[in-house]
Design a protein around this motif. Structure first.
Motif, short mmCIF file in Angstrom:
data_model
loop_
_atom_site.label_atom_id
_atom_site.label_comp_id
_atom_site.label_asym_id
_atom_site.label_seq_id
_atom_site.Cartn_x
_atom_site.Cartn_y
_atom_site.Cartn_z
N ASP A 247 0.87 -1.17 0.01
CA ASP A 247 -0.14 0.05 -0.06
C ASP A 247 0.82 1.33 0.11
OD1 ASP A 247 0.95 -0.35 2.30
OD2 ASP A 247 -0.88 0.22 3.63
N ASN A 248 2.14 1.18 -0.11
CA ASN A 248 3.17 2.27 -0.09
C ASN A 248 3.61 2.49 -1.68
OD1 ASN A 248 4.90 4.21 0.25
ND2 ASN A 248 6.20 3.12 1.77
N VAL A 249 2.48 3.28 -2.20
CA VAL A 249 2.44 3.57 -3.68
C VAL A 249 3.77 4.49 -3.78
CG1 VAL A 249 1.46 4.45 -5.44
CG2 VAL A 249 -0.02 3.25 -3.70
N ASP A 250 4.05 5.52 -3.17
CA ASP A 250 5.24 6.36 -3.34
C ASP A 250 6.42 5.45 -3.59
OD1 ASP A 250 3.44 8.52 -3.70
OD2 ASP A 250 3.76 9.13 -1.68
N ALA A 251 6.52 4.64 -2.44
CA ALA A 251 7.77 3.92 -2.14
C ALA A 251 7.97 2.78 -3.51
CB ALA A 251 7.76 3.10 -1.12
N ILE A 252 6.83 2.39 -3.78
CA ILE A 252 6.93 1.47 -5.08
C ILE A 252 7.27 2.32 -6.37
CG2 ILE A 252 5.28 0.06 -6.80
CD1 ILE A 252 3.59 -0.69 -4.19
N ARG A 253 6.61 3.42 -6.64
CA ARG A 253 7.17 4.08 -7.75
C ARG A 253 8.75 4.59 -7.47
NH1 ARG A 253 1.97 6.94 -7.25
NH2 ARG A 253 0.70 6.25 -9.03
N GLU A 254 9.14 4.91 -6.51
CA GLU A 254 10.56 5.18 -6.28
C GLU A 254 11.43 4.10 -6.45
OE1 GLU A 254 10.93 6.52 -2.16
OE2 GLU A 254 10.00 8.31 -2.55
N MET A 255 11.01 2.92 -6.31
CA MET A 255 11.91 1.60 -6.72
C MET A 255 11.74 1.42 -8.35
SD MET A 255 11.13 -1.00 -3.79
CE MET A 255 9.60 -1.52 -4.21
N GLY A 256 11.16 2.30 -9.12
CA GLY A 256 10.89 2.09 -10.62
C GLY A 256 9.94 1.13 -10.87
N VAL A 257 9.09 0.68 -10.07
CA VAL A 257 7.94 -0.16 -10.38
C VAL A 257 6.46 0.36 -10.57
CG1 VAL A 257 6.79 -2.54 -9.35
CG2 VAL A 257 9.29 -2.10 -8.91
N ASP A 258 5.90 0.04 -11.59
CA ASP A 258 4.57 0.46 -12.01
C ASP A 258 3.59 0.04 -10.94
OD1 ASP A 258 2.39 1.59 -12.99
OD2 ASP A 258 2.36 0.47 -14.86
N PRO A 259 3.06 0.84 -10.19
CA PRO A 259 1.90 0.33 -9.20
C PRO A 259 0.72 -0.62 -10.04
CG PRO A 259 2.41 2.50 -8.55
CD PRO A 259 3.08 2.19 -9.82
N SER A 260 0.47 -0.15 -11.00
CA SER A 260 -0.75 -0.68 -11.80
C SER A 260 -0.33 -2.28 -12.14
CB SER A 260 -1.18 -0.01 -12.98
OG SER A 260 -0.08 0.18 -13.99
N SER A 261 0.97 -2.27 -12.36
CA SER A 261 1.40 -3.80 -12.74
C SER A 261 1.28 -4.58 -11.65
CB SER A 261 2.85 -3.62 -13.37
OG SER A 261 3.77 -3.34 -12.40
N ILE A 262 1.69 -4.12 -10.38
CA ILE A 262 1.55 -4.81 -9.21
C ILE A 262 -0.26 -5.49 -8.86
CG2 ILE A 262 2.00 -4.82 -6.78
CD1 ILE A 262 4.37 -5.28 -8.40
N ALA A 263 -0.89 -4.17 -9.15
CA ALA A 263 -2.38 -4.59 -9.01
C ALA A 263 -2.70 -5.59 -9.82
CB ALA A 263 -3.13 -3.31 -9.26
N GLU A 264 -2.40 -5.70 -11.14
CA GLU A 264 -2.38 -6.93 -12.15
C GLU A 264 -2.22 -8.19 -11.60
OE1 GLU A 264 -4.30 -8.60 -15.52
OE2 GLU A 264 -4.96 -6.32 -14.36
N ILE A 265 -0.84 -8.02 -11.18
CA ILE A 265 -0.11 -9.43 -10.79
C ILE A 265 -0.87 -9.97 -9.43
CG2 ILE A 265 1.89 -10.14 -9.59
CD1 ILE A 265 3.71 -8.31 -11.30
N GLY A 266 -1.11 -9.02 -8.44
CA GLY A 266 -1.79 -9.42 -7.17
C GLY A 266 -3.03 -10.21 -7.64
N PHE A 267 -3.79 -9.42 -8.39
CA PHE A 267 -5.17 -10.00 -8.60
C PHE A 267 -5.35 -11.25 -9.27
CE2 PHE A 267 -9.50 -9.56 -10.68
CZ PHE A 267 -10.21 -9.39 -9.75
N GLN A 268 -4.58 -11.26 -10.36
CA GLN A 268 -4.37 -12.49 -11.07
C GLN A 268 -3.79 -13.69 -10.26
OE1 GLN A 268 -5.45 -12.88 -14.05
NE2 GLN A 268 -5.82 -10.77 -14.81
N ALA A 269 -2.85 -13.23 -9.26
CA ALA A 269 -2.46 -14.45 -8.45
C ALA A 269 -3.52 -14.84 -7.48
CB ALA A 269 -1.15 -13.53 -7.65
N TYR A 270 -4.40 -13.99 -7.12
CA TYR A 270 -5.50 -14.38 -6.06
C TYR A 270 -6.37 -15.34 -6.71
CZ TYR A 270 -4.38 -13.10 -1.51
OH TYR A 270 -3.96 -13.08 -0.03
#
Length: 549
Positions: A247-270
């Motif tokens: 849920d730390n969106v700013d930190a995710i972006r700072e690592m160079g990761v797209d938050p929307s891609s994580i949303a997709e990965i998490g949803f598909q994983a579940y």
């Protein structure tokens, strides 16, 4: 043990009385005690809080067993009043960490001398809760690990509380008839089973291994590796993974990761965990989901997992699609399949209210649905009509709801419908196209054929028993042989009709399978059987219509 229980009873009575719930113990001794409102007189600082807020304060002060019970109970929203649910989800499980000297004996018991097992071991934990605390360490080969240590004596504390909790549940059922319909004693019994699983860290580690096996082909999803040589019932040594909370969106972006891609990965994983694997992490709050610099989604803390048996997965898919499509009839059909009882007199009214809930959840934006809105309202409707949904289904819906909220937090444009519909369709297609399903078709047809073939023998047995006098009939007929001939002729027609019906039904099922076009030989065989059955039916019908009287 008895002395400890008595001391604990006194402590619980003191805490409950402090927050205005002492009548649960003392009403029989002093009837009308609840009306005296001693809590406001003795603790004026608590004045102004609702009774549900006071309930939460009491649970947190009562300790780990009660906090865990409240957290697990919050997953059964359809079985508790909405006001209680709103407070249970706020429960905090944070305590001061124990000194290193207190937990060192546990480490030595499972790992041997600390300096022999670890190159270094941080004595200050980086996380602590009521049941365990977690320390960073480094193995001698340089591997960074997290060591989860159970608080010494916590099992004994919880074991003292469990029978007290059940007594409290019995008192609630007696003193609060309105709450008795929620069956508090059964909820406590379910909790006892769950808490013993959480106290066994081997169970936790095995669940992590299971998730890693299920996602071995997906490098974007994983759980920390368990080092079993340094693990046991009260201690778990796991791979330490650097990352940030999901849920730390700013930190995710700072690592160079797209938050929307994580949303997709998490949803598909579940969706895979629930509807394909039938094994899923059932506590997906943001603290249990991490994101790495590589864009991986890391699942941690496997004390709570859910299971969905294969025969129920298709029904659960239909339930989810019923929510997506606002299809109340499909939803109630799924309930019937699951054995859920609904009062026939109130069925139409229930359908009206559920329809309103599902329609209200449909966003004005085309193709979108507010699943959270549907899930926040539907359990209340089911609760009012005393519809008891299986815990496994509510657990699945609760998890999807939680991960949906996380996805929306990561990607405000996340479209629930657009993700669910095609994924569910793919699952059903793959399931029916699987070799396992295709292997089941001949077996099902064989069972049907065997039943049809066995029918004449069963009828013949009845006729034999009649002829031997084992059945007593009064038949006015001069020609028993004529009767037998007539029965034989009727039986032949009946058998032929059943054979034709089985051919039509079986070939129709095959021809209507979504993947039949991918198997041309099967398609043409099924077509031939279907046409042959229609022809035989026409011949049989012609003979019956032209039968001589």
């Amino acid at each position: 043990m008895v002395t400890q229980s008595i001391r604990r009873y006194r402590e619980i009575i003191r805490i409950l009385s402090k927050y205005g719930f002492g009548a649960l113990f003392l009403e029989d001794i002093s009837p009308g005690l609840a009306k005296m409102d001693l809590q406001k007189r003795l603790h004026p600082e608590l004045d102004g809080y609702t009774k549900y807020e006071l309930m939460r304060f009491a649970i947190e002060e009562l300790g780990p067993a009660f906090v865990k019970f409240g957290q697990i109970l919050s997953t059964r929203r359809e079985m508790i009043p909405p006001e209680v649910y709103d407070e249970l989800i706020k429960l905090q499980d944070k305590v001061a960490p124990l000194p290193y000297e207190t937990i060192e004996p546990t480490i030595v018991r499972y790992c041997g001398p600390v300096e022999d097992a670890f190159q270094s071991f941080e004595k200050e934990p980086f996380a602590a809760a009521s049941v365990s605390q977690v320390h960073r360490a480094v193995l001698h080969d340089g591997t960074k690990v997290a060591v989860k240590v159970q608080r010494p004596g916590i099992r004994q504390v919880i074991e003292v509380d469990l029978p007290i909790m059940r007594k409290l549940a019995e008192r609630i059922e007696k003193l609060e008839p309105d709450l008795a319909v929620y069956n508090p004693t059964r909820l406590v019994d379910e909790f006892v089973t769950q808490i013993y699983k959480e106290l066994d860290f081997v169970h936790d580690g095995q669940n992590a291994d299971t998730l890693n096996r299920n996602f071995v082909e997906n490098p974007k999803v994983k759980a920390p590796k368990v080092y079993w040589e340094y693990s046991g019932t009260e201690l778990l040594t796991m791979e330490f993974i650097d990352g940030v909370r999901i849920d730390n969106v700013d930190a995710i972006r700072e690592m160079g990761v797209d938050p929307s891609s994580i949303a997709e990965i998490g949803f598909q994983a579940y969706l895979q965990q629930i509807f394909i694997d039938g094994f899923f992490h059932s506590d997906p709050h943001p603290g249990n989901l991490m994101v790495t610099r590589e864009g991986q989604l890391i699942f941690i803390d496997f004390g709570m997992v859910g299971m969905v048996r294969p025969e129920r997965r298709d029904t659960f898919i239909e339930v989810l699609l019923a929510f997506v499509n606002a299809d109340v009839d499909m939803l109630l059909e799924c309930f019937e399949t699951l054995g859920i009882k609904i009062d026939e007199e109130k069925k139409e009214q229930l359908k009206d209210e559920l329809y309103y809930v599902l329609q209200s959840s449909q966003s004005s934006e085309l193709g979108r649905m507010d699943f959270g809105s549907a899930m926040s309202s539907a359990p209340d409707v089911l609760n009012r009509y005393r519809v008891r949904v299986p815990p496994s289904l509510m657990q699945v819906l609760k998890v999807i709801w939680m991960i949906f909220d996380v996805a929306i937090h990561l990607d405000p444009k996340f479209n629930f419908n657009a993700r669910v519909r095609p994924y569910m369709t793919d699952i059903m297609r793959d399931r029916y196209a699987s070799q396992k399903f295709l292997r089941q078709i001949p077996s099902a047809m064989m069972n049907l054929t065997q039943g049809v073939v066995a029918l004449p023998k069963a009828i013949n047995n009845v006729i034999t028993k009649v002829s031997k006098g084992q059945f007593r009939f009064e038949i006015t007929s001069r020609e028993i042989s004529g009767l037998s001939t007539s029965i034989d002729a009727s039986t032949d027609k009946l058998v032929m009709g059943l054979v034709i019906a089985s051919m039509v039904i079986g070939s129709s099922l095959v021809l209507n399978a979504p993947i039949i076009s991918s198997y041309p030989p099967v398609y043409w065989i099924a077509t031939f059987i279907y046409i042959s059955a229609i022809a035989l039916a026409a011949v049989l019908l012609f003979k019956i219509m032209n039968r001589k009287p």
